[in-house]
Design a protein around this motif. Structure first.
Motif, mmCIF file in Angstrom:
data_model
loop_
_atom_site.group_PDB
_atom_site.id
_atom_site.type_symbol
_atom_site.label_atom_id
_atom_site.label_comp_id
_atom_site.label_asym_id
_atom_site.label_seq_id
_atom_site.Cartn_x
_atom_site.Cartn_y
_atom_site.Cartn_z
ATOM 1 N N PRO A 154 45.360 -24.877 37.243
ATOM 2 C CA PRO A 154 45.590 -23.516 37.771
ATOM 3 C C PRO A 154 45.823 -23.514 39.274
ATOM 4 C CG PRO A 154 43.796 -23.504 36.191
ATOM 5 C CD PRO A 154 44.137 -24.954 36.424
ATOM 6 N N LYS A 155 46.766 -22.689 39.693
ATOM 7 C CA LYS A 155 47.112 -22.536 41.103
ATOM 8 C C LYS A 155 47.234 -21.048 41.420
ATOM 9 C CE LYS A 155 49.711 -26.886 41.423
ATOM 10 N NZ LYS A 155 51.031 -27.501 41.733
ATOM 11 N N PRO A 156 47.353 -20.678 42.709
ATOM 12 C CA PRO A 156 47.556 -19.260 43.032
ATOM 13 C C PRO A 156 48.770 -18.706 42.285
ATOM 14 C CG PRO A 156 47.022 -20.472 45.016
ATOM 15 C CD PRO A 156 47.199 -21.502 43.928
ATOM 16 N N ASN A 179 45.748 -10.648 38.037
ATOM 17 C CA ASN A 179 45.251 -11.926 38.569
ATOM 18 C C ASN A 179 44.409 -11.755 39.836
ATOM 19 O OD1 ASN A 179 47.274 -11.581 40.629
ATOM 20 N ND2 ASN A 179 48.787 -12.484 39.227
ATOM 21 N N ILE A 180 43.874 -10.557 40.036
ATOM 22 C CA ILE A 180 42.898 -10.305 41.094
ATOM 23 C C ILE A 180 41.628 -9.794 40.438
ATOM 24 C CG2 ILE A 180 42.316 -8.862 43.089
ATOM 25 C CD1 ILE A 180 45.236 -8.876 43.877
ATOM 26 N N ASP A 181 40.507 -10.441 40.720
ATOM 27 C CA ASP A 181 39.233 -10.003 40.163
ATOM 28 C C ASP A 181 38.890 -8.627 40.719
ATOM 29 O OD1 ASP A 181 36.166 -9.760 40.185
ATOM 30 O OD2 ASP A 181 36.506 -11.460 38.853
ATOM 31 N N LEU A 182 38.616 -7.672 39.850
ATOM 32 C CA LEU A 182 38.407 -6.299 40.276
ATOM 33 C C LEU A 182 37.054 -6.081 40.939
ATOM 34 C CD1 LEU A 182 39.979 -4.449 37.236
ATOM 35 C CD2 LEU A 182 40.996 -4.845 39.489
ATOM 36 N N ALA A 183 36.117 -6.993 40.716
ATOM 37 C CA ALA A 183 34.810 -6.859 41.339
ATOM 38 C C ALA A 183 34.768 -7.516 42.710
ATOM 39 C CB ALA A 183 33.727 -7.457 40.434
ATOM 40 N N PRO A 196 47.031 -20.930 35.312
ATOM 41 C CA PRO A 196 47.773 -22.133 34.930
ATOM 42 C C PRO A 196 49.232 -21.831 34.632
ATOM 43 C CG PRO A 196 46.551 -21.329 33.055
ATOM 44 C CD PRO A 196 46.192 -20.430 34.212
ATOM 45 N N MET A 197 50.077 -22.808 34.849
ATOM 46 C CA MET A 197 51.455 -22.775 34.372
ATOM 47 C C MET A 197 51.577 -23.932 33.399
ATOM 48 S SD MET A 197 55.060 -22.755 36.507
ATOM 49 C CE MET A 197 54.678 -21.193 37.307
ATOM 50 N N GLY A 198 51.816 -23.630 32.135
ATOM 51 C CA GLY A 198 51.789 -24.670 31.129
ATOM 52 C C GLY A 198 50.397 -25.275 31.044
#
Length: 216
Positions: free
Chosen positions: A176-178, A158-162, A170-172
């Motif tokens: 979307p949240k951190p 969940n960290i963009d590699l670029a 998202p949860m359910g």
């Protein structure tokens, strides 16, 4: 085509190879055998936010840890004993909408994985391989892969590699949240549906292999 990463997130994720252990980008023209203390992670080409890697190679001097298969803990006393709902933690999904039972269990399992790793002196970002076993929820024809994958992104990839930016997930069906745990690791992963798991009510079981960071 390849890219390279160290544990401090040096990355050219648009190409395709990460290296843990201090390799430089000079060798990024193709796959090469890892040095004795290196962990080499091959990523899908042209994707700065893949969920998993294509494979992992480890040098002969890399110390590794393999967990047992871990399932969810029974943390919902309001649900009947032995039911899938019993093996969820309502505090993890509080305020979220549309969370599936597989997703809710997977959130607990992955938290258990994190705790297991910490007890072994490791972190989620040290995970290099993962196997997940899913059962179909009661009344469903197949396992809930989508729910599992949403839960997975709360703890992994969940960290963009670029850009090194933390990506909201998202949860359910909620906005979307951190993520619950920010983590750049992309393990080599297999997910499979099984007919049964050892504990009645379990829908998810996960095992991981992690590599200890090189000490300098």
């Amino acid at each position: 085509m390849t890219t390279t990463r160290t544990r401090s997130l040096t990355a050219l994720a648009a190409t395709g190879l990460l290296v843990v252990g201090g390799a430089t980008l000079a060798e990024a023209g193709g796959w090469w055998q890892p040095r004795p203390t290196q962990v080499r992670v091959m990523l899908p080409e042209g994707n700065s936010n893949p969920a998993i890697s294509n494979g992992v190679a480890m040098g002969g001097q890399v110390a590794t840890y393999a967990s047992s298969g871990l399932g969810p803990t029974a943390l919902n006393p309001s649900a009947p004993a032995g039911s899938p709902e019993r093996y969820t933690d309502p505090s993890l999904t509080e305020g979220a909408q549309g969370v599936t039972i597989t997703e809710a269990q997977a959130l607990v399992v992955l938290r258990n994985i994190v705790n297991n790793l910490e007890a072994a002196g490791l972190r989620p970002e040290d995970v290099v391989t993962m196997k997940c076993y899913l059962m179909a929820p009661p009344g469903a024809e197949t396992a809930d892969y989508a729910g599992w994958n949403r839960a997975y992104r709360q703890y992994f990839a969940n960290i963009d590699l670029a850009t090194e930016a933390v990506i909201p997930v998202p949860m359910g069906t909620s906005t979307p949240k951190p993520p619950l745990v920010a983590n750049d690791a992309r393990p080599a992963r297999a997910t499979m549906e099984v007919a049964s798991l050892a504990v009645p009510g379990w829908l998810v079981e996960v095992e991981v292999t992690a590599a200890y960071p090189t000490r300098r």
